[in-house]
Scaffold this motif. Structure first.
Motif, mmCIF file in Angstrom:
data_model
loop_
_atom_site.group_PDB
_atom_site.id
_atom_site.type_symbol
_atom_site.label_atom_id
_atom_site.label_comp_id
_atom_site.label_asym_id
_atom_site.label_seq_id
_atom_site.Cartn_x
_atom_site.Cartn_y
_atom_site.Cartn_z
ATOM 1 N N LEU A 147 3.328 -12.219 3.064
ATOM 2 C CA LEU A 147 1.952 -12.634 2.781
ATOM 3 C C LEU A 147 1.152 -11.527 2.113
ATOM 4 O O LEU A 147 0.084 -11.793 1.534
ATOM 5 C CB LEU A 147 1.256 -13.069 4.066
ATOM 6 N N TYR A 148 1.637 -10.309 2.157
ATOM 7 C CA TYR A 148 0.937 -9.194 1.525
ATOM 8 C C TYR A 148 1.190 -9.140 0.020
ATOM 9 O O TYR A 148 0.593 -8.312 -0.683
ATOM 10 C CB TYR A 148 1.368 -7.867 2.154
ATOM 11 N N SER A 149 2.046 -9.977 -0.494
ATOM 12 C CA SER A 149 2.305 -10.017 -1.937
ATOM 13 C C SER A 149 1.028 -10.417 -2.671
ATOM 14 O O SER A 149 0.226 -11.215 -2.163
ATOM 15 C CB SER A 149 3.425 -11.019 -2.245
ATOM 16 N N ASN A 150 0.844 -9.887 -3.868
ATOM 17 C CA ASN A 150 -0.408 -10.153 -4.585
ATOM 18 C C ASN A 150 -0.210 -10.881 -5.913
ATOM 19 O O ASN A 150 -1.139 -10.963 -6.725
ATOM 20 C CB ASN A 150 -1.173 -8.854 -4.820
ATOM 21 N N GLY A 151 0.985 -11.415 -6.151
ATOM 22 C CA GLY A 151 1.237 -12.106 -7.403
ATOM 23 C C GLY A 151 1.804 -11.206 -8.473
ATOM 24 O O GLY A 151 2.366 -11.686 -9.465
ATOM 25 N N THR A 152 1.663 -9.904 -8.294
ATOM 26 C CA THR A 152 2.289 -8.921 -9.175
ATOM 27 C C THR A 152 3.488 -8.296 -8.483
ATOM 28 O O THR A 152 4.587 -8.232 -9.023
ATOM 29 C CB THR A 152 1.282 -7.824 -9.566
ATOM 30 N N THR A 153 3.261 -7.843 -7.264
ATOM 31 C CA THR A 153 4.309 -7.230 -6.447
ATOM 32 C C THR A 153 4.678 -8.165 -5.302
ATOM 33 O O THR A 153 3.804 -8.633 -4.570
ATOM 34 C CB THR A 153 3.833 -5.885 -5.873
ATOM 35 N N THR A 154 5.965 -8.427 -5.176
ATOM 36 C CA THR A 154 6.476 -9.251 -4.083
ATOM 37 C C THR A 154 6.974 -8.342 -2.971
ATOM 38 O O THR A 154 7.790 -7.447 -3.206
ATOM 39 C CB THR A 154 7.619 -10.158 -4.564
ATOM 40 N N ILE A 155 6.484 -8.569 -1.757
ATOM 41 C CA ILE A 155 6.894 -7.786 -0.596
ATOM 42 C C ILE A 155 7.964 -8.559 0.168
ATOM 43 O O ILE A 155 7.782 -9.731 0.494
ATOM 44 C CB ILE A 155 5.703 -7.488 0.328
ATOM 45 N N VAL A 156 9.083 -7.892 0.460
ATOM 46 C CA VAL A 156 10.211 -8.511 1.161
ATOM 47 C C VAL A 156 10.438 -7.778 2.477
ATOM 48 O O VAL A 156 10.535 -6.545 2.499
ATOM 49 C CB VAL A 156 11.496 -8.460 0.307
#
Length: 383
Positions: free
Chosen positions: A227-236
């Protein structure tokens, strides 16, 4: 809560220093300038200050010239609902900030690497995919300048041996949230994600601590991190399908990565062999037929102490494996530690049943501020 004095300034040594304040609490992050994504500044600040704002209640405000991604804004209600399930003292807050659309992602796949079991396993699992390792100073412990220099040199040589780039970041986020009444353990995933967003990677891995069968509320969690992803960086959040012992076995099979394994709380560039994290890892390595950069595990009496103060799922898994291998000496100490855990837990439940309140140990100065921590069984007085 209002964030003010927001700035991103070149430091003159190839780094950028990001600063922001909330009241008297000041956040500072220093990262390589060539990996700084200024468009994600608002996103990083929201992740850094969200839970402290939820503790205070009201509205989280950012300067109008520091916009926040519409993608991250859309995830804030879910993030807050999860956090409020984990701590009843948090409040839902609104965000007052300008908005922006996500930009096209840069290339690059990163992994937060601390040299411990979890990040070492994730490095093995994604070795072909990950091109950049990120090491954060100030994330969990204080290091002297000499200790940081030694860590930089050791990890730089290690990364080069694998053909990877390694980037070093300095952050006082642990102190920032403490000054605002929040424990680092509640928000460390958000802190790591905020750094990943600031660096503009296409994708960034945060190594998991627990497997799917033993998930629990944690500052980094498979429900929260994406959920911390911002549309530029995807957090896995990586990888809940493997246990701690399985990770240790994979590391033991890679001498090049095992040689750089560092888990110690007391000596950041060595493994003391006496602290709980060292003993836990040494016991697991014994079951994997390896020793690694640790002293020999000679006195098994210390294993009993470790087992009585270590996460239950880690100890049970090692006990099952020790039984399977016929390692009776190790199994005996692990069982003794488990019995001590059972005894303490029985006392806690008994006290709660009799008094309706928890047993609370004296803080010894460790938590004078009443920090927000995980508390799944709040005290109730219904009489």
């Amino acid at each position: 809560m209002e964030l003010h004095s927001v700035a991103a300034m070149a430091a003159g040594d190839g780094t950028v220093e990001v600063r922001a304040s909330a009241g008297d609490a000041r956040l500072e992050v220093r990262l390589p300038s060539r990996h700084f994504n200024p468009r994600a500044l608002g996103d990083a600040l929201v992740l850094s200050a969200l839970v402290p704002a939820m503790r205070a209640g009201g509205t989280l405000r950012l300067p109008r010239d520091v916009p926040v991604s519409t993608r991250l804004i859309a995830a804030l209600p879910a993030i807050q609902r999860i956090c409020r399930h984990w701590h009843a003292g948090l409040h839902e807050v609104a965000l007052d900030a300008a908005t922006c659309d996500p930009e096209v992602a840069r290339s690059g796949t990163a992994l937060f690497y601390a040299g411990g079991v979890d990040s070492s396993y994730s490095l093995i699992e994604h070795e072909d995919e990950v091109d950049t390792l990120v090491s954060v100073f100030g994330f969990d412990m204080h290091m002297s300048d000499d200790e940081m220099a030694a860590s930089r040199a050791r990890n730089t040589a290690f990364a080069r041996s694998l053909g990877k780039e390694i980037l070093f970041v300095e952050s006082n986020h642990r102190v920032f949230v403490r000054d605002l009444g929040v424990s680092r353990t509640f928000v460390y995933g958000a802190m790591l994600a905020s750094i990943a967003l600031l660096m503009g990677f296409r994708l960034c891995h945060i190594a998991s601590s627990h497997s799917v069968g033993h998930l629990r509320p944690e500052g980094s969690h498979p429900l929260l991190d994406p959920l911390y992803s911002n549309g530029t960086t995807t957090i896995v959040h990586d990888d809940v399908t493997v246990s701690r012992l399985q990770k240790t076995r994979a590391i033991a099979a890679r001498p090049d990565i095992l040689g750089n394994l560092r888990v110690c709380w007391d000596q950041p560039n060595e493994n003391c062999g006496a602290c709980l994290k060292c003993l836990r890892t040494m016991a697991a390595l014994r079951l994997c037929g390896a020793q690694g950069p640790f002293p020999p595990l000679g006195d098994l009496a210390s294993v009993r102490r470790m087992a009585s103060h270590t996460e239950l799922d880690y100890v049970v898994e090692m006990a099952v494996e020790a039984h399977r291998q016929g390692d009776r000496a190790l199994l005996r100490r692990l069982r003794q530690g488990l019995r001590r855990q059972d005894f303490r837990e029985a006392l806690r439940y008994l006290a709660y049943a009799v008094t309706g309140r928890k047993i609370r140990r004296p803080s010894r100065g460790r938590d004078p501020l009443g920090l927000v921590k995980f508390d799944l069984r709040p005290d109730l007085d219904l009489r």
